[in-house]
Design a protein around this motif. Structure first.
Motif, PDB file in Angstrom:
ATOM      1  N   LEU A   7     -53.240 -35.554  -2.486  1.00 32.03           N
ATOM      2  CA  LEU A   7     -52.233 -34.775  -3.199  1.00 32.03           C
ATOM      3  C   LEU A   7     -50.951 -35.595  -3.238  1.00 32.03           C
ATOM      4  O   LEU A   7     -50.701 -36.419  -2.366  1.00 32.03           O
ATOM      5  CB  LEU A   7     -51.958 -33.451  -2.476  1.00 32.03           C
ATOM      6  N   GLY A   8     -50.146 -35.332  -4.228  1.00 26.12           N
ATOM      7  CA  GLY A   8     -48.884 -36.049  -4.304  1.00 26.12           C
ATOM      8  C   GLY A   8     -48.353 -36.010  -5.713  1.00 26.12           C
ATOM      9  O   GLY A   8     -49.107 -35.801  -6.673  1.00 26.12           O
ATOM     10  N   LYS A  14     -51.743 -42.096  -5.944  1.00 19.87           N
ATOM     11  CA  LYS A  14     -53.042 -41.489  -5.632  1.00 19.87           C
ATOM     12  C   LYS A  14     -54.194 -42.337  -6.177  1.00 19.87           C
ATOM     13  O   LYS A  14     -55.165 -42.586  -5.481  1.00 19.87           O
ATOM     14  CB  LYS A  14     -53.141 -40.073  -6.224  1.00 19.87           C
ATOM     15  N   TYR A 109     -51.530 -35.837   1.869  1.00 16.65           N
ATOM     16  CA  TYR A 109     -50.407 -35.588   0.970  1.00 16.65           C
ATOM     17  C   TYR A 109     -49.508 -36.814   0.987  1.00 16.65           C
ATOM     18  O   TYR A 109     -48.903 -37.144   2.007  1.00 16.65           O
ATOM     19  CB  TYR A 109     -49.651 -34.333   1.436  1.00 16.65           C
ATOM     20  N   LYS A 111     -46.346 -38.446   0.323  1.00 12.68           N
ATOM     21  CA  LYS A 111     -44.960 -38.032   0.092  1.00 12.68           C
ATOM     22  C   LYS A 111     -44.130 -39.212  -0.391  1.00 12.68           C
ATOM     23  O   LYS A 111     -44.174 -40.284   0.199  1.00 12.68           O
ATOM     24  CB  LYS A 111     -44.349 -37.511   1.397  1.00 12.68           C
ATOM     25  N   THR A 177     -48.454 -27.540  -7.616  1.00  8.22           N
ATOM     26  CA  THR A 177     -49.051 -28.283  -6.503  1.00  8.22           C
ATOM     27  C   THR A 177     -48.561 -27.834  -5.133  1.00  8.22           C
ATOM     28  O   THR A 177     -49.306 -27.880  -4.164  1.00  8.22           O
ATOM     29  CB  THR A 177     -48.826 -29.800  -6.667  1.00  8.22           C
ATOM     30  N   LYS A 178     -47.318 -27.402  -5.074  1.00 11.75           N
ATOM     31  CA  LYS A 178     -46.778 -26.994  -3.773  1.00 11.75           C
ATOM     32  C   LYS A 178     -47.645 -25.935  -3.076  1.00 11.75           C
ATOM     33  O   LYS A 178     -47.916 -26.068  -1.880  1.00 11.75           O
ATOM     34  CB  LYS A 178     -45.323 -26.513  -3.927  1.00 11.75           C
ATOM     35  N   ILE A 181     -50.599 -27.522  -1.311  1.00  9.13           N
ATOM     36  CA  ILE A 181     -50.228 -28.168  -0.050  1.00  9.13           C
ATOM     37  C   ILE A 181     -50.192 -27.120   1.064  1.00  9.13           C
ATOM     38  O   ILE A 181     -50.736 -27.311   2.142  1.00  9.13           O
ATOM     39  CB  ILE A 181     -48.863 -28.883  -0.202  1.00  9.13           C
ATOM     40  N   GLU A 185     -52.490 -26.829   4.384  1.00  8.41           N
ATOM     41  CA  GLU A 185     -51.765 -26.844   5.649  1.00  8.41           C
ATOM     42  C   GLU A 185     -52.241 -25.665   6.514  1.00  8.41           C
ATOM     43  O   GLU A 185     -52.538 -25.816   7.696  1.00  8.41           O
ATOM     44  CB  GLU A 185     -50.263 -26.748   5.384  1.00  8.41           C
ATOM     45  N   LEU A 190     -54.427 -30.747   6.510  1.00  8.96           N
ATOM     46  CA  LEU A 190     -53.445 -31.534   5.759  1.00  8.96           C
ATOM     47  C   LEU A 190     -52.777 -32.608   6.613  1.00  8.96           C
ATOM     48  O   LEU A 190     -52.345 -32.348   7.736  1.00  8.96           O
ATOM     49  CB  LEU A 190     -52.365 -30.616   5.179  1.00  8.96           C
ATOM     50  N   ARG A 192     -49.719 -35.573   6.272  1.00 11.83           N
ATOM     51  CA  ARG A 192     -48.633 -36.089   5.424  1.00 11.83           C
ATOM     52  C   ARG A 192     -48.461 -37.577   5.677  1.00 11.83           C
ATOM     53  O   ARG A 192     -48.349 -38.011   6.818  1.00 11.83           O
ATOM     54  CB  ARG A 192     -47.322 -35.378   5.761  1.00 11.83           C
TER      55      ARG A 192
END
Ligand SMILES: [Zn+2]
Length: 211
Positions: A7-8, A14, A109, A111, A177-178, A181, A185, A190, A192
């Motif tokens: 994810l990102g 990605k 994820y 970041k 997308t948030k 995540i 989580e 998840l 990061r």
């Protein structure tokens, strides 16, 4: 069986990173776009269902996509694990995907900092016209300006990497997308990873997670 999901934000790397992971660990990358095209081409039952949707340029429903993914990941083609490329794109897809059982699920994820950082990363992105390798004039410049390191092809900006569309993609990303995540989580899978560091460092961190 291992399932890796990246994810990102757009431009977080990605695609580049999942390509490296695929080669190094011999996991198979699953691109839902490729799977849909392959089903239509093979005239399978699902393919026949998909053809009118694809021809009209409409969105394929989440349950059909997951059905195709399931067919693929339970085939003999995949034995160690697989990497989801560009999927799930929304919370419903994430929930549907969870219905396909695996021994371990790792969601990474990537970041890349605040929106301004993401914005600038996308603006400085260049793609090889020939082999589609991705470069970034700021973070990952080619050895020779405008020329692909891998195949010598000409590098160009993606047509949708302009200020207007980037803004829109970021808005969609944040909105859609948030929650994904948050979902992973809560599921406890998840990880990061700071993707603003060098690609070698990112890759090292991911290696530690996978091992
Ligand atoms: Zn190239």
């Amino acid at each position: 069986m291992l399932r890796i999901i990246f994810l990102g934000a757009p431009g977080a790397g990605k695609g580049t990173i999942s390509d490296i992971i695929e080669k190094k660990y011999n996991y198979k990358k699953i691109s839902t776009g490729d799977l849909i095209r392959a089903e239509v081409k093979s005239n399978s039952i699902i393919g026949e269902k998909l053809r009118p949707i694809v021809d009209k340029g409409e969105l394929v429903s989440d349950d059909i996509i997951v059905e195709i993914v399931k067919k693929r990941v339970t085939s003999k083609y995949i034995n160690k694990g697989y990497i989801m490329d560009g999927f799930p794109r929304n919370i419903n897809q994430a929930k549907e995907l969870s219905k396909i059982e695996v021994d371990r699920e790792v969601v990474i994820y990537l970041k890349v900092g605040n929106e301004e950082v993401i914005f600038n990363r996308l603006l400085s992105r260049e793609i090889c016209k020939n082999c589609e390798a991705i470069f970034n004039t700021k973070n990952k410049p080619p050895k020779v300006e405008g020329v692909c390191d891998i195949c010598g092809g000409i590098l160009e900006k993606r047509t949708d990497d302009n200020e207007g569309t980037i803004e829109e993609r970021l808005r969609v990303y944040i909105e859609v997308t948030k929650p994904i995540i948050k979902y992973y989580e809560d599921k406890g899978v998840l990880y990061r990873v700071d993707a603003s560091i060098s690609i070698e460092e990112v890759f090292k961190k991911i290696g530690e997670i996978l091992n």
